[in-house]
Design a protein around this motif. Structure first.
Motif, short mmCIF file in Angstrom:
data_model
loop_
_atom_site.label_atom_id
_atom_site.label_comp_id
_atom_site.label_asym_id
_atom_site.label_seq_id
_atom_site.Cartn_x
_atom_site.Cartn_y
_atom_site.Cartn_z
N UNK A 18 -4.39 5.10 -2.11
CA UNK A 18 -4.69 6.16 -1.16
C UNK A 18 -5.97 5.85 -0.39
N UNK A 19 -7.00 5.40 -1.10
CA UNK A 19 -8.27 5.06 -0.46
C UNK A 19 -8.08 3.97 0.58
N UNK A 29 -11.40 16.84 15.37
CA UNK A 29 -10.64 15.62 15.10
C UNK A 29 -10.84 15.18 13.65
N UNK A 30 -12.07 15.30 13.15
CA UNK A 30 -12.34 14.95 11.75
C UNK A 30 -11.56 15.87 10.81
N UNK A 31 -11.55 17.15 11.15
CA UNK A 31 -10.80 18.10 10.31
C UNK A 31 -9.31 17.76 10.30
N UNK A 32 -8.77 17.44 11.47
CA UNK A 32 -7.35 17.11 11.56
C UNK A 32 -7.04 15.85 10.76
N UNK A 33 -7.92 14.86 10.84
CA UNK A 33 -7.71 13.63 10.08
C UNK A 33 -7.68 13.91 8.57
N UNK A 34 -8.61 14.72 8.11
CA UNK A 34 -8.65 15.07 6.70
C UNK A 34 -7.40 15.85 6.29
N UNK A 35 -7.01 16.81 7.13
CA UNK A 35 -5.82 17.60 6.83
C UNK A 35 -4.57 16.72 6.80
N UNK A 36 -4.53 15.75 7.70
CA UNK A 36 -3.37 14.85 7.77
C UNK A 36 -3.21 14.06 6.48
N UNK A 37 -4.29 13.46 6.02
CA UNK A 37 -4.19 12.62 4.82
C UNK A 37 -4.03 13.46 3.57
N UNK A 57 -5.78 3.30 8.09
CA UNK A 57 -5.19 4.05 9.21
C UNK A 57 -5.94 5.34 9.55
N UNK A 58 -7.07 5.57 8.91
CA UNK A 58 -7.84 6.77 9.22
C UNK A 58 -8.33 6.79 10.66
N UNK A 59 -8.77 5.65 11.16
CA UNK A 59 -9.26 5.58 12.54
C UNK A 59 -8.13 5.87 13.53
N UNK A 60 -6.94 5.38 13.24
CA UNK A 60 -5.79 5.66 14.10
C UNK A 60 -5.54 7.15 14.23
N UNK A 82 0.83 -1.21 0.00
CA UNK A 82 0.00 0.00 0.00
C UNK A 82 0.86 1.26 0.00
N UNK A 83 1.93 1.24 0.78
CA UNK A 83 2.82 2.40 0.85
C UNK A 83 3.45 2.67 -0.51
N UNK A 84 3.86 1.61 -1.19
CA UNK A 84 4.48 1.79 -2.51
C UNK A 84 3.48 2.39 -3.49
N UNK A 85 2.25 1.89 -3.48
CA UNK A 85 1.23 2.43 -4.36
C UNK A 85 0.88 3.85 -4.01
N UNK A 86 0.84 4.13 -2.72
CA UNK A 86 0.55 5.49 -2.25
C UNK A 86 1.58 6.48 -2.77
#
Length: 221
Positions: A53-54, A78-86, A60-63, A41-45
């Motif tokens: 990416x999906x 927290x939702x905003x931070x998760x979105x910003x992170x990814x 790891x979105x829940x993490x 997954x990391x290589x594809x990402x």
């Protein structure tokens, strides 16, 4: 599967060929498969594959969300931070190098920076709200220039922190996002009357704190 004779004289399977009990061998195999999947997954990402990416987000979105929620104590933030992170990870994916560590650790590093940014932004919003509410609470021209203005800001900041989360969130939307009560109701899903009631009670509480705090300080002078 070809049966093997164990050292104890009992018949085992190839899964115990390394001398491990079957459950331990299964766990080791699961960990190896999990690492292989993570690396794939990391290589594809990094290549920019959107399907990868999906899958990375699902895996790891829940993490990331849980880490942000525990620190911020606010589900929406927290939702905003998760979105910003990814989003930041996707834009900066070429900066990830597997030799420096696994992808989840890299994502957590980005999340921690975004969480720190969220705390800093919250502090700035609180200071702005305190100054605004102090001016509104005094209800007279020139409040910002009074010697008691600093005390007012301290009182207001304290009261903002004491407000119930829903009232604090509504004031932030009103003051910082410049939303009307109707827009706040649409954003939060709360009834319009409830939004107005929460906003009114929160503002009255802050004004009462400022009004009670200033005379008390003045009487001791």
């Amino acid at each position: 599967m070809t049966a093997l004779l164990s050292p104890a004289g009992t018949v085992g399977t190839a899964g115990t060929a390394a001398g491990l009990p079957a459950p331990a061998a299964d766990r080791a195999l699961d960990r190896a498969e999990d690492r292989a999947e993570s690396e794939r997954l990391a290589a594809g990402f990094v290549r920019g594959d959107e399907d990868s990416f999906t899958l990375v987000y699902r895996r790891w979105g829940t993490l990331v969300y849980t880490l942000a929620a525990r620190s911020l104590g606010d589900a929406r933030e927290a939702e905003d931070v998760a979105q910003q992170t990814f989003l930041a990870a996707w834009r900066g994916r070429h900066g990830y190098h597997a030799v420096r560590g696994p992808l989840p650790g890299w994502l957590v590093g980005i999340a921690r920076r975004k969480i720190a940014d969220a705390h800093a932004a919250r502090s700035r919003r609180t200071e702005l709200a305190a100054a605004h509410a102090a001016r509104e609470g005094a209800g007279v021209p020139g409040t910002a220039e009074r010697p008691e203005a600093a005390l007012d800001r301290v009182l207001v900041t304290q009261e903002l922190r004491k407000l119930p989360p829903v009232q604090r969130h509504i004031l932030r939307l009103a003051f910082f996002d410049d939303l009307t009560h109707v827009q706040i109701a649409e954003r939060t899903g709360l009834p319009l009357g409830t939004v107005k009631s929460h906003a009114r009670r929160a503002i009255l509480r802050i004004r009462r704190s400022v009004a009670e705090g200033s005379p008390a300080e003045g009487s001791s002078a």
